[in-house]
Design a protein around this motif. Structure first.
Motif, short mmCIF file in Angstrom:
data_model
loop_
_atom_site.label_atom_id
_atom_site.label_comp_id
_atom_site.label_asym_id
_atom_site.label_seq_id
_atom_site.Cartn_x
_atom_site.Cartn_y
_atom_site.Cartn_z
N LEU A 62 19.71 4.57 10.11
CA LEU A 62 19.30 3.27 10.66
C LEU A 62 19.02 2.24 9.57
O LEU A 62 18.50 1.17 9.86
N SER A 63 19.38 2.56 8.32
CA SER A 63 19.19 1.65 7.17
C SER A 63 17.73 1.20 7.02
O SER A 63 17.43 0.01 6.91
N ILE A 64 16.83 2.19 7.01
CA ILE A 64 15.40 1.92 6.88
C ILE A 64 14.98 2.14 5.43
O ILE A 64 15.11 3.24 4.90
N SER A 65 14.48 1.11 4.77
CA SER A 65 14.04 1.20 3.38
C SER A 65 12.66 1.84 3.30
O SER A 65 11.98 2.04 4.32
N ALA A 66 12.21 2.15 2.07
CA ALA A 66 10.87 2.72 1.87
C ALA A 66 9.81 1.76 2.37
O ALA A 66 8.82 2.16 3.00
N LEU A 67 9.99 0.47 2.12
CA LEU A 67 9.03 -0.53 2.58
C LEU A 67 9.01 -0.60 4.10
O LEU A 67 7.95 -0.67 4.72
N ALA A 68 10.20 -0.55 4.72
CA ALA A 68 10.29 -0.60 6.18
C ALA A 68 9.68 0.66 6.80
O ALA A 68 9.03 0.60 7.85
N PHE A 69 9.88 1.80 6.14
CA PHE A 69 9.31 3.05 6.64
C PHE A 69 7.78 2.98 6.59
O PHE A 69 7.10 3.48 7.49
N GLY A 70 7.25 2.36 5.55
CA GLY A 70 5.81 2.16 5.48
C GLY A 70 5.30 1.32 6.64
O GLY A 70 4.24 1.57 7.20
N ALA B 280 -7.48 2.40 11.23
CA ALA B 280 -7.38 1.34 10.23
C ALA B 280 -6.95 1.91 8.89
O ALA B 280 -6.10 1.34 8.19
N GLY B 281 -7.50 3.09 8.56
CA GLY B 281 -7.10 3.74 7.32
C GLY B 281 -5.65 4.14 7.33
O GLY B 281 -4.95 4.02 6.32
N GLY B 282 -5.18 4.64 8.48
CA GLY B 282 -3.77 5.01 8.59
C GLY B 282 -2.86 3.83 8.39
O GLY B 282 -1.82 3.93 7.71
N PHE B 283 -3.23 2.69 8.97
CA PHE B 283 -2.42 1.49 8.80
C PHE B 283 -2.44 1.02 7.35
O PHE B 283 -1.39 0.80 6.73
N ILE B 284 -3.65 0.87 6.79
CA ILE B 284 -3.78 0.39 5.41
C ILE B 284 -3.09 1.35 4.45
O ILE B 284 -2.34 0.94 3.56
N GLY B 285 -3.36 2.65 4.63
CA GLY B 285 -2.81 3.64 3.72
C GLY B 285 -1.31 3.69 3.73
O GLY B 285 -0.66 3.73 2.67
N ASN B 286 -0.70 3.69 4.92
CA ASN B 286 0.76 3.76 5.00
C ASN B 286 1.42 2.48 4.53
O ASN B 286 2.47 2.51 3.88
N ILE C 180 4.35 -0.05 -0.25
CA ILE C 180 4.40 -1.01 -1.36
C ILE C 180 4.31 -0.28 -2.70
O ILE C 180 5.06 -0.57 -3.65
N ILE C 181 3.38 0.69 -2.79
CA ILE C 181 3.20 1.43 -4.04
C ILE C 181 4.45 2.23 -4.38
O ILE C 181 4.89 2.27 -5.54
N ALA C 182 5.04 2.89 -3.38
CA ALA C 182 6.25 3.68 -3.63
C ALA C 182 7.39 2.81 -4.12
O ALA C 182 8.18 3.22 -4.98
N THR C 183 7.48 1.59 -3.59
CA THR C 183 8.54 0.68 -4.00
C THR C 183 8.37 0.24 -5.45
O THR C 183 9.34 0.11 -6.19
N ASN C 184 7.12 0.04 -5.87
CA ASN C 184 6.86 -0.50 -7.20
C ASN C 184 6.52 0.55 -8.27
O ASN C 184 6.81 0.35 -9.45
N PHE C 185 5.91 1.66 -7.84
CA PHE C 185 5.45 2.65 -8.82
C PHE C 185 5.98 4.06 -8.55
O PHE C 185 5.63 4.98 -9.28
N GLY C 186 6.75 4.23 -7.49
CA GLY C 186 7.32 5.54 -7.19
C GLY C 186 6.30 6.52 -6.65
O GLY C 186 5.18 6.16 -6.29
N ASN C 187 6.69 7.81 -6.62
CA ASN C 187 5.83 8.85 -6.06
C ASN C 187 4.51 8.99 -6.82
O ASN C 187 3.46 9.27 -6.23
#
Length: 433
Positions: free
Chosen positions: A47-55, A382-388, A393-400
């Protein structure tokens, strides 16, 4: 007067009578909530879902889950757990099954939003339902047994999900679609039996005699009297100014960021760190931390009830969990070392649940406990939303690496917050002890 043996046997009887049904529902709840992480192994590419979109997709669930926490608790008070819990379980199953038909990221997001609406009242509803049956000294082990179903869902569900995603490409539809359909239909069917099985308290249970009902009621009434004395200054109108409630909510929010983001992202993170693993292989690997969690959760919950100690039974797993995220990152030992560290992660990511969930009923007024539980659980959302969202964003910029450091930090925050609680107020744990 009843002997302790009689009392212990009675509560064992009650546990065997009422826990299996909600155990089964929570089993599928765990599968329906986290199957998105395995579906992502092939769904994202299709479905062409990026890491940011998956977040965004994973965090959307928590938006609706947050919004509908308090409304669900109000329905709980109005209709009772025996009616509400089976109803929402049936509806969340149908929402999961509907994801089979999603054609793009927006539609997956929509189905996850609907899933959050229907799941919102389930967990706090069950926690409230337990207060109608068990005094505080029994609830750490009861909660641990109940939440063991979530780890069982990972033990069974992880390899099953991995296998289906990779091989169940039936009738021209991808395996991830069948994963959502099958894991959604089953709880919707099971939920229907709840209208007959669930009872709101011992008075309505035909399988208890009058003497047994009276003993349970005397325990619950004694506990209510003590908690009312300890917390009589707290009224419903003052809920948002109750400092202890806010501490409990923040503890749960931060540790749930670590737990929920770990559950949602771990298959993707492991795939990114270990070259050549198939979806089914990742599913089998994720069984190992789930088994460790199942064992640790029961042991910690039972020992917490036996000793009456809550503080360090909650803090210790949280602290080790924080360290485990950093240990997974160490560039040594290869796959076997990663599996060993995942076992530590699995043992600690869930074993704090039992001791923690004895705290709200012990610290807070019985008159507002249903809404208080929903309030606390809303901060989990709220934590689930903020965390994911942050993890995307973190995965996109800093990886795993960035994601694991983030999870270690939020788990440590929960440890600090637990240390601020006044555990001398938990005297109700020792009633009939």
């Amino acid at each position: 007067m009843e002997s302790s043996i009689d009392r212990n046997r009675l509560y064992a009887k009650v546990k065997w009578a009422i826990i299996p049904y909600v155990f089964a529902l929570y089993f599928f709840n765990g599968m329906d909530r986290t199957n998105i992480s395995f579906a992502a192994l092939t769904m994202n590419k299709e479905l062409s879902i990026s890491a940011l979109a998956f977040g965004t997709i994973t965090s959307t669930f928590f938006i609706s889950y947050l919004i509908f926490q308090i409304p669900s608790s109000m329905l709980l008070k109005k209709f009772g757990a025996s009616k509400l819990i089976p109803s929402i379980a049936c509806l969340w199953g149908l929402a999961t099954a509907g994801t089979f038909f999603a054609q793009d990221a927006a539609q997956v997001t929509a189905f996850r939003f609907v899933l959050g609406i229907f799941e919102a009242g389930f967990f706090p509803g069950v926690m409230y339902w337990f207060t109608l049956w068990f005094p505080s000294r029994e609830r750490a082990s009861v909660t641990a047994i109940f939440m063991l179903s979530g780890t069982c869902a990972n033990i069974i569900g992880a390899p099953l999900a991995g296998y289906m995603v990779q091989y169940a490409n039936w009738f021209g539809f991808s395996g991830w679609r069948w994963l959502f359909l099958i894991e959604g239909i089953l709880p919707a069917i099971i939920a229907l039996f709840g209208f007959y099985i669930m009872k709101d308290g011992p008075e309505k249970a035909k399988w208890l005699n009058e003497k047994e009902k009276a003993l349970i009621r005397s325990d619950l009434d004694a506990e209510k009297a003590v908690t009312t004395v300890h917390t009589k200054k707290i009224g419903f109108a003052k809920i948002i100014t109750n400092g202890t409630l806010w501490k409990l909510a923040m503890i749960y929010m931060f540790i749930q960021i670590a737990q929920q983001v770990g559950a949602m992202w771990m298959p993707v993170l492991i795939k990114g760190m270990t070259v050549g693993l198939s979806a089914s292989a990742i599913g089998y690997i994720m069984m190992i931390p789930a088994i460790a969690g199942a064992i640790a959760m029961v042991l910690v919950g039972n020992h917490s009830d036996k000793t009456g100690e809550r503080k360090w039974h909650a803090i210790t797993p949280m602290l080790i969990l924080s360290a485990s995220f950093l240990l997974i990152l160490l560039p040594v030992g290869g796959l076997l070392f990663k599996i060993a560290m995942l076992s530590i992660y699995g043992a600690t990511v869930v074993s704090w649940y039992g001791p923690y969930w004895t705290m709200p009923p012990a610290f807070l007024s019985p008159e507002i406990i249903a809404v208080s539980l929903a309030f606390i659980n809303s901060w989990s959302a709220a934590g689930g939303f903020i965390g994911n969202k942050f993890s995307g964003i973190i995965a996109t910029n800093f990886g795993n690496t960035g994601v694991f450091v983030f999870l270690a930090a939020v788990a440590l925050v929960s440890v600090v917050l637990v240390l601020t609680l006044d555990f001398k107020k938990m005297a109700i744990d020792h009633i009939h002890g």
